[in-house]
Design a protein around this motif. Structure first.
Motif, PDB file in Angstrom:
ATOM      1  N   PRO A 254     -13.899  78.721  64.980  1.00 16.26           N
ATOM      2  CA  PRO A 254     -14.153  77.586  65.154  1.00 16.26           C
ATOM      3  C   PRO A 254     -13.021  76.866  66.195  1.00 16.26           C
ATOM      4  O   PRO A 254     -13.400  75.692  66.602  1.00 16.26           O
ATOM      5  CB  PRO A 254     -14.161  76.715  63.706  1.00 16.26           C
ATOM      6  CG  PRO A 254     -13.116  77.610  63.181  1.00 16.26           C
ATOM      7  CD  PRO A 254     -13.379  78.990  63.535  1.00 16.26           C
ATOM      8  N   SER A 255     -12.057  77.491  66.366  1.00 12.83           N
ATOM      9  CA  SER A 255     -11.245  77.002  67.419  1.00 12.83           C
ATOM     10  C   SER A 255     -10.504  78.085  68.666  1.00 12.83           C
ATOM     11  O   SER A 255     -10.705  79.255  68.049  1.00 12.83           O
ATOM     12  CB  SER A 255      -9.856  76.348  66.778  1.00 12.83           C
ATOM     13  OG  SER A 255      -9.235  77.406  66.217  1.00 12.83           O
ATOM     14  N   CYS A 256     -10.362  77.611  69.804  1.00 12.42           N
ATOM     15  CA  CYS A 256      -9.563  78.403  70.658  1.00 12.42           C
ATOM     16  C   CYS A 256      -8.390  78.132  71.119  1.00 12.42           C
ATOM     17  O   CYS A 256      -8.271  77.107  71.858  1.00 12.42           O
ATOM     18  CB  CYS A 256     -10.424  78.410  72.014  1.00 12.42           C
ATOM     19  SG  CYS A 256     -10.355  79.548  72.946  1.00 12.42           S
ATOM     20  N   PRO A 257      -7.273  78.739  70.411  1.00 13.44           N
ATOM     21  CA  PRO A 257      -5.889  78.416  70.910  1.00 13.44           C
ATOM     22  C   PRO A 257      -5.638  78.524  72.279  1.00 13.44           C
ATOM     23  O   PRO A 257      -4.759  77.728  72.835  1.00 13.44           O
ATOM     24  CB  PRO A 257      -4.991  79.247  69.982  1.00 13.44           C
ATOM     25  CG  PRO A 257      -5.840  79.733  68.895  1.00 13.44           C
ATOM     26  CD  PRO A 257      -7.279  79.755  69.433  1.00 13.44           C
ATOM     27  N   ARG A 258      -6.296  79.267  72.900  1.00 16.03           N
ATOM     28  CA  ARG A 258      -5.935  79.398  74.533  1.00 16.03           C
ATOM     29  C   ARG A 258      -6.247  78.129  75.246  1.00 16.03           C
ATOM     30  O   ARG A 258      -5.637  77.590  76.030  1.00 16.03           O
ATOM     31  CB  ARG A 258      -6.654  80.710  74.983  1.00 16.03           C
ATOM     32  CG  ARG A 258      -6.364  82.011  74.452  1.00 16.03           C
ATOM     33  CD  ARG A 258      -7.170  82.973  75.020  1.00 16.03           C
ATOM     34  NE  ARG A 258      -6.863  83.474  76.252  1.00 16.03           N
ATOM     35  CZ  ARG A 258      -6.146  84.332  76.567  1.00 16.03           C
ATOM     36  NH1 ARG A 258      -5.518  85.026  75.757  1.00 16.03           N
ATOM     37  NH2 ARG A 258      -5.703  84.497  77.772  1.00 16.03           N
ATOM     38  N   GLN A 259      -7.661  77.646  74.744  1.00 12.58           N
ATOM     39  CA  GLN A 259      -7.866  76.343  75.439  1.00 12.58           C
ATOM     40  C   GLN A 259      -7.098  75.295  74.930  1.00 12.58           C
ATOM     41  O   GLN A 259      -6.949  74.201  75.654  1.00 12.58           O
ATOM     42  CB  GLN A 259      -9.432  76.100  75.117  1.00 12.58           C
ATOM     43  CG  GLN A 259     -10.019  75.240  75.974  1.00 12.58           C
ATOM     44  CD  GLN A 259     -11.609  75.404  76.046  1.00 12.58           C
ATOM     45  OE1 GLN A 259     -12.257  75.826  74.917  1.00 12.58           O
ATOM     46  NE2 GLN A 259     -12.263  75.043  77.244  1.00 12.58           N
ATOM     47  N   GLN A 260      -6.662  75.264  73.829  1.00 10.38           N
ATOM     48  CA  GLN A 260      -5.744  74.245  73.479  1.00 10.38           C
ATOM     49  C   GLN A 260      -4.401  74.169  74.202  1.00 10.38           C
ATOM     50  O   GLN A 260      -3.977  73.047  74.548  1.00 10.38           O
ATOM     51  CB  GLN A 260      -5.256  74.441  71.860  1.00 10.38           C
ATOM     52  CG  GLN A 260      -6.388  74.412  70.932  1.00 10.38           C
ATOM     53  CD  GLN A 260      -6.209  74.338  69.533  1.00 10.38           C
ATOM     54  OE1 GLN A 260      -5.160  74.546  69.076  1.00 10.38           O
ATOM     55  NE2 GLN A 260      -7.199  74.293  68.796  1.00 10.38           N
ATOM     56  N   ARG A 261      -4.108  75.224  74.541  1.00 13.59           N
ATOM     57  CA  ARG A 261      -2.879  75.130  75.250  1.00 13.59           C
ATOM     58  C   ARG A 261      -3.131  75.045  76.843  1.00 13.59           C
ATOM     59  O   ARG A 261      -2.315  74.454  77.480  1.00 13.59           O
ATOM     60  CB  ARG A 261      -2.146  76.823  75.229  1.00 13.59           C
ATOM     61  CG  ARG A 261      -1.466  77.044  73.886  1.00 13.59           C
ATOM     62  CD  ARG A 261      -0.721  78.345  74.159  1.00 13.59           C
ATOM     63  NE  ARG A 261      -1.680  79.600  74.450  1.00 13.59           N
ATOM     64  CZ  ARG A 261      -2.235  80.430  73.548  1.00 13.59           C
ATOM     65  NH1 ARG A 261      -2.306  80.231  72.341  1.00 13.59           N
ATOM     66  NH2 ARG A 261      -2.964  81.259  74.087  1.00 13.59           N
ATOM     67  N   ASP A 262      -4.261  75.370  77.248  1.00  8.45           N
ATOM     68  CA  ASP A 262      -4.699  75.329  78.717  1.00  8.45           C
ATOM     69  C   ASP A 262      -6.249  74.986  78.679  1.00  8.45           C
ATOM     70  O   ASP A 262      -6.873  75.948  78.397  1.00  8.45           O
ATOM     71  CB  ASP A 262      -4.329  76.433  79.609  1.00  8.45           C
ATOM     72  CG  ASP A 262      -4.724  76.512  81.048  1.00  8.45           C
ATOM     73  OD1 ASP A 262      -5.105  75.197  81.347  1.00  8.45           O
ATOM     74  OD2 ASP A 262      -4.268  77.380  81.760  1.00  8.45           O
ATOM     75  N   PRO A 263      -6.655  74.030  79.008  1.00 12.04           N
ATOM     76  CA  PRO A 263      -8.060  73.541  79.070  1.00 12.04           C
ATOM     77  C   PRO A 263      -8.704  74.456  80.222  1.00 12.04           C
ATOM     78  O   PRO A 263     -10.247  74.621  79.985  1.00 12.04           O
ATOM     79  CB  PRO A 263      -8.123  72.171  79.622  1.00 12.04           C
ATOM     80  CG  PRO A 263      -6.920  71.580  79.210  1.00 12.04           C
ATOM     81  CD  PRO A 263      -5.772  72.659  79.422  1.00 12.04           C
ATOM     82  N   ASN A 264      -8.283  74.984  81.122  1.00 14.49           N
ATOM     83  CA  ASN A 264      -8.915  75.866  81.850  1.00 14.49           C
ATOM     84  C   ASN A 264      -8.799  77.289  81.559  1.00 14.49           C
ATOM     85  O   ASN A 264      -9.290  78.343  82.501  1.00 14.49           O
ATOM     86  CB  ASN A 264      -8.383  75.789  83.334  1.00 14.49           C
ATOM     87  CG  ASN A 264      -8.412  74.434  84.058  1.00 14.49           C
ATOM     88  OD1 ASN A 264      -9.590  73.786  83.898  1.00 14.49           O
ATOM     89  ND2 ASN A 264      -7.336  74.080  84.586  1.00 14.49           N
ATOM     90  N   ASP A 265      -8.371  77.505  80.321  1.00 13.97           N
ATOM     91  CA  ASP A 265      -8.372  79.144  79.930  1.00 13.97           C
ATOM     92  C   ASP A 265      -8.958  79.189  78.388  1.00 13.97           C
ATOM     93  O   ASP A 265      -8.192  79.245  77.302  1.00 13.97           O
ATOM     94  CB  ASP A 265      -6.702  79.470  79.732  1.00 13.97           C
ATOM     95  CG  ASP A 265      -6.545  80.935  79.558  1.00 13.97           C
ATOM     96  OD1 ASP A 265      -7.439  81.773  79.530  1.00 13.97           O
ATOM     97  OD2 ASP A 265      -5.551  81.338  78.999  1.00 13.97           O
ATOM     98  N   PRO A 266     -10.112  78.926  78.417  1.00 16.16           N
ATOM     99  CA  PRO A 266     -11.114  79.091  77.089  1.00 16.16           C
ATOM    100  C   PRO A 266     -10.962  80.683  76.760  1.00 16.16           C
ATOM    101  O   PRO A 266     -10.479  81.471  77.170  1.00 16.16           O
ATOM    102  CB  PRO A 266     -12.349  78.762  77.375  1.00 16.16           C
ATOM    103  CG  PRO A 266     -12.484  78.955  78.861  1.00 16.16           C
ATOM    104  CD  PRO A 266     -10.962  78.822  79.631  1.00 16.16           C
ATOM    105  N   CYS A 267     -11.578  80.970  75.415  1.00 18.76           N
ATOM    106  CA  CYS A 267     -11.799  82.232  74.894  1.00 18.76           C
ATOM    107  C   CYS A 267     -12.834  82.766  75.340  1.00 18.76           C
ATOM    108  O   CYS A 267     -13.917  82.682  75.178  1.00 18.76           O
ATOM    109  CB  CYS A 267     -11.775  82.099  73.436  1.00 18.76           C
ATOM    110  SG  CYS A 267     -10.349  81.578  72.476  1.00 18.76           S
ATOM    111  N   MET A 268     -12.521  83.957  76.576  1.00 22.09           N
ATOM    112  CA  MET A 268     -13.642  84.395  77.307  1.00 22.09           C
ATOM    113  C   MET A 268     -13.410  85.867  77.072  1.00 22.09           C
ATOM    114  O   MET A 268     -12.227  86.558  76.558  1.00 22.09           O
ATOM    115  CB  MET A 268     -13.522  84.227  78.921  1.00 22.09           C
ATOM    116  CG  MET A 268     -13.509  82.638  79.188  1.00 22.09           C
ATOM    117  SD  MET A 268     -13.448  82.253  81.014  1.00 22.09           S
ATOM    118  CE  MET A 268     -11.942  83.222  81.487  1.00 22.09           C
ATOM    119  N   LEU A 269     -14.515  86.743  77.483  1.00 25.25           N
ATOM    120  CA  LEU A 269     -14.481  88.097  77.119  1.00 25.25           C
ATOM    121  C   LEU A 269     -13.340  88.928  77.645  1.00 25.25           C
ATOM    122  O   LEU A 269     -12.729  89.770  77.143  1.00 25.25           O
ATOM    123  CB  LEU A 269     -15.742  88.797  77.647  1.00 25.25           C
ATOM    124  CG  LEU A 269     -16.171  90.277  77.477  1.00 25.25           C
ATOM    125  CD1 LEU A 269     -15.980  90.729  76.360  1.00 25.25           C
ATOM    126  CD2 LEU A 269     -17.320  90.590  78.298  1.00 25.25           C
TER     127      LEU A 269
END
Length: 522
Positions: A254-269
């Protein structure tokens, strides 16, 4: 042996006879030494060691005859590739080159010594010694390079094709029996091709390019499936260790720590590999010690889950390795397609100039012979369009390489290719299966049928919120062989009645034209 001239009667006729005798004996010694250089043991046959000479010559001719028979019955290239891909055969070849070369050199020296006239003068003795030394150096140097060549190959095959990424029972099952189709028990093989933006196995490796090549082993028909690096909400296999962080089984929910650190870095493949590295740092015992790169293994399994396919093998090539391999091939001819959403925009590449533009561009559509540097840029550039156009170009580059690579020609650059592979390539294909995969490449080239599948918005896929059931349906449709065309119906008079031509109806869906009708790389 003494160099003192034999005493003859002190007559001019005796001296001429002595000179003539020494000249004939000298030329005979040179000729037998040269003959022994061309054919081991052939020179010794005309000396008192004729028995050893015959043994060496017959052994050599028997070996050559056996190799020639294998080449005639199985094909020279297949025999060469079989030897070059088998560590046991390469070790035997090393021993043959080393021991055989030593015995050959010894036979050359023995021929020169035994064929030399006993009373040969000092000048001719020195000339014969120099000639023998040159012949020994020629054979010895060739044998040394042969042994070195075989050792390099054995070391490379042992390191690269050790199948360390496979678990027991995984991988394509290849039949290694003579005169039997090696793919008899494997109707389809799925190979994951990963282009990494770093050296293979280094920390922080991200998968810049992800393509699955799914091949019908009987017909050679191959489907190339590109996965976008920005694919989100990817499903995690039930065996994935990352489920400890994402128990929902969906990466980033339910959460993506990467995106929390950087909005331009979501959890991608393409971040799966680095996520596994991070998880492993906190849980050192989570992955087996023999799995040297669990990020690579997890990436393979996640992609298999996304596509609904079992990935049999993985090949990882870093950027430098790709460039060098294309150069080793002598370049590759690619049908250039311009970029942009209008398909008319030149594709820039090369270093940036002082005014911030690229130094070069692909600005003319059509076939172009590219070196490794150009092919790498053509596959990676997205300055003129986006990731999805780049994915299409990458599939075309892979298709061109597979169609144009010549395994036999690459054998001529074996040492160079081995060095490139050792430093820049990883694969879990076992060494004993290499010859079967070479045959598979030949079937693919003969079939000439590539089906291109892109998982992107142009195919109705929202990469931010993908419909994975639809993706798997697309994949299954693509890998299903087309139904054979019905034969024309025959009339009572025995003539064929052609079926009426059907006008294709434009489709409102986002799917592309049937791949059998249109080759996107042509």
């Amino acid at each position: 042996m003494s160099d003192e001239p034999e005493r003859h009667p002190a007559t001019s006729g005796g001296r001429r006879s002595l000179r003539r005798e020494l000249s004939v004996g000298f030329r005979r010694a040179l000729g037998l030494t040269a003959l022994g250089t061309l054919l081991p043991g052939a020179g010794l046959i005309r000396t008192r060691s004729r028995a050893w000479g015959w043994l060496l010559l017959l052994t050599f001719l028997g070996t050559i005859g056996t190799v020639a028979l294998l080449g005639a019955t199985r094909g020279v290239s297949k025999v060469a590739l079989l030897i070059a891909s088998n560590t046991r055969y390469l070790l035997i070849l090393t021993l043959i080159a080393a021991i055989g070369g030593f015995v050959w050199c010894a036979s050359i020296i023995a021929t020169a010594v035994q064929a030399r006239p006993r009373r040969l003068d000092r000048a001719r003795t020195r000339s014969l010694a120099v000639f023998t030394t040159v012949m020994v150096a020629l054979v010895g140097g060739t044998s040394y390079k042969g042994a070195e060549f075989a050792l390099i190959g054995r070391d490379t095959v042992g390191v690269i094709f050790k199948a360390s990424g496979l678990k027991p029972g995984e991988g394509a099952k290849v039949v290694n029996e003579a005169d039997v189709d090696p793919w008899r028990d494997t109707p389809r093989v799925n190979i994951l091709l990963l282009g990494s933006d770093a050296g293979v196995g280094r920390d922080g490796t991200r998968t810049d390019s992800m393509i699955v090549a799914s091949t019908d082993t009987r017909t050679g028909r191959t489907v190339l499936i590109s996965l976008p690096r920005n694919l989100q909400q990817v499903p995690l296999p039930e065996t994935s260790k990352l489920r400890a962080w994402w128990p929902s089984g969906v990466y980033g929910e339910p959460s993506c720590p990467r995106q929390q650190r950087d909005p331009n870095d979501p959890c991608m493949l393409n971040a799966i590999w680095t996520e596994v590295d991070a998880y492993r740092e906190q849980n050192p015992d989570a992955y087996p010690a023999e799995d040297e790169a669990p990020g690579r293994t997890e990436t393979r399994d996640v992609i298999g889950e996304v596509l609904g396919l079992k990935i049999d093998h993985t090949v990882v090539v870093d950027l430098e390795g790709f460039r060098q391999l294309i150069n080793a091939m002598g370049g590759v001819t690619i049908n250039v397609k311009l970029g942009g959403y209008d398909g008319k925009t030149p594709i820039p590449y090369g270093p940036l100039t002082a005014n911030g533009t690229y130094a070069h561009s692909f600005d003319t559509p059509g076939p172009m012979k590219m070196n490794g540097y150009q092919a790498l840029w053509y596959a990676r550039s997205r300055a003129a369009d986006d990731d999805f156009n780049r994915m299409s170009r990458q599939r075309c580059v892979v298709q061109a390489v597979v169609n144009q690579v010549s395994p036999t020609a690459m054998l001529g650059k074996y040492a160079d290719v081995a060095k490139i592979a050792r430093e820049n390539i990883y694969t879990d294909i076992p060494a004993e299966n290499l010859s079967a995969f070479v045959e598979l490449v030949e079937r693919i080239q003969k079939a000439g049928k590539f089906v291109s599948v892109g998982i992107d918005p142009t195919h109705g896929i929202n990469t931010g919120n993908p419909d994975y059931d639809e993706i798997r349906r697309m994949v299954q449709k693509a890998i299903t062989p087309p139904a054979p065309k019905p034969k024309p119906a025959s009339t009572a008079t025995g003539t064929s009645t052609p079926e009426p031509t059907k006008t294709p109806t434009p489709s409102s869906s986002a799917t592309t034209t049937e791949p059998e009708d249109v080759d996107p790389c042509a």
